[in-house]
Design a protein around this motif. Structure first.
Motif, mmCIF file in Angstrom:
data_model
loop_
_atom_site.group_PDB
_atom_site.id
_atom_site.type_symbol
_atom_site.label_atom_id
_atom_site.label_comp_id
_atom_site.label_asym_id
_atom_site.label_seq_id
_atom_site.Cartn_x
_atom_site.Cartn_y
_atom_site.Cartn_z
ATOM 1 N N ALA A 1 0.835 -1.204 0.000
ATOM 2 C CA ALA A 1 0.000 0.000 0.000
ATOM 3 C C ALA A 1 0.871 1.255 0.000
ATOM 4 O O ALA A 1 0.566 2.233 -0.702
ATOM 5 C CB ALA A 1 -0.931 -0.002 1.204
ATOM 6 N N LEU A 2 1.959 1.238 0.759
ATOM 7 C CA LEU A 2 2.844 2.398 0.829
ATOM 8 C C LEU A 2 3.519 2.669 -0.511
ATOM 9 O O LEU A 2 3.541 3.807 -0.979
ATOM 10 C CB LEU A 2 3.890 2.201 1.919
ATOM 11 C CG LEU A 2 4.898 3.336 2.087
ATOM 12 C CD1 LEU A 2 4.198 4.630 2.479
ATOM 13 C CD2 LEU A 2 5.946 2.955 3.114
ATOM 14 N N VAL A 3 4.066 1.633 -1.152
ATOM 15 C CA VAL A 3 4.741 1.866 -2.423
ATOM 16 C C VAL A 3 3.755 2.316 -3.497
ATOM 17 O O VAL A 3 4.108 3.114 -4.368
ATOM 18 C CB VAL A 3 5.576 0.654 -2.901
ATOM 19 C CG1 VAL A 3 6.669 0.323 -1.911
ATOM 20 C CG2 VAL A 3 4.735 -0.552 -3.191
ATOM 21 N N LYS A 4 2.515 1.839 -3.428
ATOM 22 C CA LYS A 4 1.501 2.319 -4.373
ATOM 23 C C LYS A 4 1.189 3.795 -4.114
ATOM 24 O O LYS A 4 1.085 4.593 -5.040
ATOM 25 C CB LYS A 4 0.232 1.482 -4.277
ATOM 26 C CG LYS A 4 0.365 0.100 -4.901
ATOM 27 C CD LYS A 4 -0.923 -0.686 -4.752
ATOM 28 C CE LYS A 4 -0.810 -2.054 -5.364
ATOM 29 N NZ LYS A 4 -0.888 -2.055 -6.818
ATOM 30 N N GLN A 5 1.053 4.158 -2.831
ATOM 31 C CA GLN A 5 0.756 5.540 -2.465
ATOM 32 C C GLN A 5 1.894 6.475 -2.883
ATOM 33 O O GLN A 5 1.653 7.594 -3.327
ATOM 34 C CB GLN A 5 0.532 5.639 -0.947
ATOM 35 C CG GLN A 5 0.107 6.999 -0.462
ATOM 36 C CD GLN A 5 -1.312 7.361 -0.862
ATOM 37 O OE1 GLN A 5 -2.138 6.494 -1.080
ATOM 38 N NE2 GLN A 5 -1.581 8.640 -0.959
ATOM 39 N N LEU A 6 3.113 6.000 -2.759
ATOM 40 C CA LEU A 6 4.269 6.806 -3.139
ATOM 41 C C LEU A 6 4.488 6.838 -4.643
ATOM 42 O O LEU A 6 5.275 7.638 -5.138
ATOM 43 C CB LEU A 6 5.536 6.273 -2.456
ATOM 44 C CG LEU A 6 5.595 6.431 -0.937
ATOM 45 C CD1 LEU A 6 6.807 5.716 -0.374
ATOM 46 C CD2 LEU A 6 5.596 7.900 -0.546
ATOM 47 N N GLY A 7 3.813 5.944 -5.363
ATOM 48 C CA GLY A 7 3.956 5.899 -6.814
ATOM 49 C C GLY A 7 5.257 5.267 -7.266
ATOM 50 O O GLY A 7 5.795 5.632 -8.310
ATOM 51 N N CYS A 8 5.760 4.323 -6.484
ATOM 52 C CA CYS A 8 7.022 3.663 -6.838
ATOM 53 C C CYS A 8 6.867 2.893 -8.161
ATOM 54 O O CYS A 8 5.828 2.271 -8.404
ATOM 55 C CB CYS A 8 7.437 2.692 -5.740
ATOM 56 S SG CYS A 8 7.831 3.508 -4.184
ATOM 57 N N GLU A 9 7.900 2.966 -8.973
ATOM 58 C CA GLU A 9 7.894 2.285 -10.257
ATOM 59 C C GLU A 9 7.738 0.786 -10.057
ATOM 60 O O GLU A 9 8.412 0.177 -9.224
ATOM 61 C CB GLU A 9 9.211 2.585 -10.981
ATOM 62 C CG GLU A 9 9.282 2.031 -12.372
ATOM 63 C CD GLU A 9 10.568 2.433 -13.071
ATOM 64 O OE1 GLU A 9 11.146 1.563 -13.731
ATOM 65 O OE2 GLU A 9 10.983 3.601 -12.940
ATOM 66 N N ASN A 10 6.836 0.186 -10.810
ATOM 67 C CA ASN A 10 6.561 -1.254 -10.747
ATOM 68 C C ASN A 10 6.261 -1.724 -9.327
ATOM 69 O O ASN A 10 6.588 -2.850 -8.954
ATOM 70 C CB ASN A 10 7.718 -2.065 -11.320
ATOM 71 C CG ASN A 10 7.936 -1.808 -12.789
ATOM 72 O OD1 ASN A 10 6.993 -1.601 -13.541
ATOM 73 N ND2 ASN A 10 9.190 -1.783 -13.192
ATOM 74 N N ASP A 11 5.623 -0.866 -8.537
ATOM 75 C CA ASP A 11 5.300 -1.187 -7.134
ATOM 76 C C ASP A 11 6.519 -1.723 -6.386
ATOM 77 O O ASP A 11 6.427 -2.625 -5.555
ATOM 78 C CB ASP A 11 4.143 -2.182 -7.043
ATOM 79 C CG ASP A 11 2.829 -1.582 -7.508
ATOM 80 O OD1 ASP A 11 2.692 -0.341 -7.488
ATOM 81 O OD2 ASP A 11 1.936 -2.351 -7.886
#
Length: 67
Positions: free
Chosen positions: A30-40
């Motif tokens: 959820a955090l990496v999605k919220q941060l918009g990290c490439e390829n999750d």
């Protein structure tokens, strides 16, 4: 601050460890999605227990955990 103890029904079992890892994975995803990290951040969409946990081992152990 008072200290609390973990009820024996919630002891450090393989099932409890796997459930804790599942929660940690979900929060991380959820955090990496919220941060918009490439390829999750290359996290898988679902949690899979590591072989050490599936075999009843804990980190650093060389033999199965006793029941």
């Amino acid at each position: 601050m008072s200290s609390s103890t973990i009820p024996s029904s919630l002891s450090n079992t393989d099932k409890t460890r796997e459930e804790n890892l599942t929660v940690l994975h979900a929060v991380s995803l959820a955090l990496v999605k919220q941060l918009g990290c490439e390829n999750d951040a290359d996290l898988p969409t679902t949690f899979t227990a590591p072989p050490e946990l599936d075999n009843g081992l804990t980190a650093g152990d060389d033999k199965p955990a006793s029941p």
